[in-house]
Every structure is written in structure tokens, then in C-alpha cells.
Design an enzyme around this catalytic site. Structure first.
Site, PDB file in Angstrom:
ATOM      1  N   ALA A   1       4.376  -1.305   9.329  1.00  0.00           N
ATOM      2  CA  ALA A   1       3.883  -2.060  10.239  1.00  0.00           C
ATOM      3  C   ALA A   1       4.663  -3.510  10.211  1.00  0.00           C
ATOM      4  O   ALA A   1       5.072  -3.770   9.234  1.00  0.00           O
ATOM      5  CB  ALA A   1       2.395  -2.358  10.335  1.00  0.00           C
TER       6      ALA A   1
ATOM      7  N   TYR B   1      -1.401  -9.251  16.313  1.00  0.00           N
ATOM      8  CA  TYR B   1      -1.387  -8.317  15.433  1.00  0.00           C
ATOM      9  C   TYR B   1      -2.571  -7.063  15.484  1.00  0.00           C
ATOM     10  O   TYR B   1      -2.416  -6.154  15.426  1.00  0.00           O
ATOM     11  CB  TYR B   1      -1.266  -8.686  13.852  1.00  0.00           C
TER      12      TYR B   1
ATOM     13  N   SER C   1      -6.258  -1.697  10.532  1.00  0.00           N
ATOM     14  CA  SER C   1      -6.802  -2.891   9.991  1.00  0.00           C
ATOM     15  C   SER C   1      -8.185  -3.453  10.497  1.00  0.00           C
ATOM     16  O   SER C   1      -8.628  -3.007  11.447  1.00  0.00           O
ATOM     17  CB  SER C   1      -5.944  -3.905  10.382  1.00  0.00           C
TER      18      SER C   1
ATOM     19  N   ILE D   1       0.829  -1.182  -0.188  1.00  0.00           N
ATOM     20  CA  ILE D   1       0.016  -0.098   0.117  1.00  0.00           C
ATOM     21  C   ILE D   1       1.040   1.278   0.003  1.00  0.00           C
ATOM     22  O   ILE D   1       0.631   2.225  -0.844  1.00  0.00           O
ATOM     23  CB  ILE D   1      -1.149  -0.040   1.167  1.00  0.00           C
TER      24      ILE D   1
ATOM     25  N   GLN E   1       2.337   4.044   6.995  1.00  0.00           N
ATOM     26  CA  GLN E   1       1.764   2.419   6.438  1.00  0.00           C
ATOM     27  C   GLN E   1       2.938   1.300   6.954  1.00  0.00           C
ATOM     28  O   GLN E   1       2.421   0.292   6.824  1.00  0.00           O
ATOM     29  CB  GLN E   1       2.139   2.466   4.899  1.00  0.00           C
TER      30      GLN E   1
END
Length: 334
Positions: free
Chosen positions: A94, A160, A136, A18, A92
């Protein structure tokens, strides 16, 4: 038509899927882009290099600029230096992956929570225009109802998901107490060209192209929103000028959802209809169902995704065929 105001934009994780598409789009539109990425070998680095190459090419073909810096969001000093030169930060970066997070939860806290806090502190101190972060659908956990709206309880079932929820809550809290413009976009399974190779769609496509049956984990009745990358990028671009979502978390999903076995069948039928479907044991950390309500995104961002799952998959298969020479072996090694 008025001229575009040129922005200085920091994209963390900009060598990823992304982030790479974001950096490419910003550079193509003439903005000055700095990408920070640690080139984590979570998947093959050649794919990440293609993301960097795409951003550099976009800058060469426009009035924009593109600079790649190899570094880590856990490096507070480096983050502070980079944010000082930025108007906007698109975060973005992570540590990705639901299943791997079960094996090493503390790394997910270090990267996803502490790394985000490093950026938020720097953005607060520098007074940047806006901080936009990737969250998310994993923050929701087991559904009490579907589709998930933003008022749904957030009870993640993986480390996560817990780390992404903590990060976005910090972002929204900083907006509240420090008057920092922040937005958290809750992505629902994003896919498209140069996507991470260990995702269901890329695996299904790769196996079918090589005469191997798609492998489904569980009975295949799990449902997912799959969101095409172009729709996600459009939502992010809106935040260069739209402040209605400040301080909020916003779902970014698709127009429909689909059962995994139906998705596998659709891909199989487009590529090699003679193949069977194979079923293997389901992973406990995987969500049973995801489905996004996107009313808030439509209201605040004018979000209007225009790719159904079948349209998006067809576009990805076309792209895949054109890029098998470098992309396919990486998928098959995943």
C-alpha cells in the site's frame, strides 16, 4: 502431530514492516513464499532490505523457500503471473501515510485501490484459496462511539483512509459476487521490530536514546490502540486454515489503548527519565482517538492478543538497543 501442509503464498509489500514479518513467518514454517515489493523509498530502503534478509534466512533454516521480486501491484500483467502460482495471497502492499496522502491523493487511489483490484481480478480468475488484505483503523474516521466495532460508520477523514476503505469494500464485494474467499484485517497502529521509522514509538525511542526529548503533536491527550507485531502475525496465520471470517472486515487491535503523552512518558522513563516532553502543533489529518473492539476477531479467528502496550514497548526498546547500529540512524533521518 500432523505435518504442515505446504502452501504457495504471495505476499505483496513483503519488504515492508508487516509484510516482512509475515513472509518471514511463512518461510520459517516451511511454506514457499514469493514477495512482491516495489521498494518505494517512503522510508529508508535499508530497513526494507533487512526484512528481505530476515525472510531469506528463515527459508534457509527451514524446508521453505523465499523469492523476492521487485515489482508493483499496479502492473496487472505481473500480478496475474504471480497469482497464477499462488494458493494464498496476503496483500500488504500500500501507499502508506495519512499526512502524505493529503498532498497526493491520486497516488493513493492508484496504488491502494487499483492495485488491489488488479490482485482481486487475478485471484478471482485463478480461484485461489484465500485473499487476505491489510486494511486500517483509518477507515473509521471520527468516532461516534468507542471502542470502534465493525458496525461503526466508516467515514475516513484522509485520502489514505478513503483509499483503504475502497480497497476493502472491493475485497468484500468480490467475496459476495464471485465466491472468492477474502478477509480484510483492520489494523490498529502496529509496532515492533523493524517498524517504519516515522511512527510515534520509534521516534520517541530514538530521541530518548540520543538525549533528545520526545516530540508530541497536539496536547498529547489523543489515544491510540498500539498492536504488537506478533499479535498481528498470529491473526494472519490463523487465516491459512480458518474460513469463518470470509467476506468480512475484522478489527485487529490490542488489549488496551493509551494517551500519546502517557506513551511518551513511559518510553522516556524507561530510557532517560531526566528528559522533558516537547509539544508541537497537531496535524489535522491525524485521528483524535482510536480504540478497537476485537470481539469479532475473537469469535471468528480466536484472536487473543497477549501484549499490553507496556509489555510490547519494553520488547521493542530491548530490540532497538540490540539493533541501533543499523536501525537508529535511519530513524533519526526520518
Amino acid at each position: 502431530m500432523g505435518t504442515i501442509q505446504i502452501m504457495q503464498i504471495l505476499v505483496t509489500g513483503g519488504a515492508g514492516f508487516i509484510g516482512g514479518h509475515l513472509a518471514q513467518r511463512f518461510a520459517a514454517d516451511g511454506h514457499d513464499v514469493v514477495v512482491l515489493d516495489n521498494r518505494d523509498p517512503f522510508y529508508d530502503l535499508d530497513i526494507k532490505q533487512h526484512n528481505v534478509d530476515a525472510g531469506q534466512e528463515a527459508a534457509r533454516n527451514s524446508d521453505g523457500s523465499y523469492e523476492f521480486i521487485e515489482g508493483d501491484v499496479r502492473d496487472a500483467e505481473l500480478v496475474t503471473d504471480l497469482v497464477a502460482d499462488a494458493d494464498y495471497v496476503y496483500h500488504q502492499a500500500a501507499q502508506a501515510g495519512v499526512r502524505p496522502s493529503v498532498k497526493n491523493p491520486r497516488k493513493y487511489d492508484e496504488v491502494n485501490v487499483n492495485g488491489t483490484l488488479n490482485l482481486l481480478d487475478a485471484c478471482r480468475d485463478e480461484g485461489i484459496e484465500r485473499f487476505v488484505m491489510a486494511s486500517s483503523s483509518s477507515v473509521y474516521g471520527k468516532p461516534q462511539y468507542l471502542p470502534y466495532d465493525e458496525q461503526h460508520p466508516t467515514t475516513p477523514v484522509s485520502p489514505y483512509g478513503a483509499s483503504k476503505l475502497a480497497a476493502e469494500r472491493y475485497a468484500c464485494a468480490y467475496s459476495e459476487v464471485y465466491d472468492l474467499s477474502t478477509v480484510a484485517l483492520r489494523y490498529f497502529t502496529v509496532y515492533g521490530p523493524r517498524m517504519r521509522p516515522n511512527m510515534a514509538i520509534s521516534n520517541f525511542v530514538s530521541r530518548c536514546h540520543n538525549g533528545e526529548p520526545p516530540v508530541i503533536y497536539g496536547d498529547g491527550t489523543q489515544t491510540r490502540d498500539f498492536t504488537y507485531i506478533e499479535d498481528v502475525i498470529d491473526a494472519n496465520m490463523t487465516l491459512l486454515h480458518e474460513d469463518a471470517a470470509d467476506g468480512k472486515a475484522v478489527n485487529i487491535g490490542s488489549t488496551d489503548n493509551i494517551e500519546i503523552k502517557t506513551l511518551a512518558t513511559e518510553i522516556r522513563d524507561q530510557i532517560d527519565p531526566d528528559l522533558d516532553l516537547v509539544y508541537e502543533e497537531r496535524h489535522d489529518a491525524d485521528a483524535e482517538h482510536t480504540h478497537a473492539a476485537t470481539d469479532r476477531a475473537e469469535e471468528l479467528l480466536g484472536y487473543d492478543p497477549d501484549h499490553t502496550i507496556r509489555e510490547g514497548v519494553a520488547k521493542f526498546i530491548d530490540w532497538y538497543r540490540d539493533n541501533r547500529d543499523w536501525y537508529e540512524p535511519l530513524v533519526r533521518q526520518s
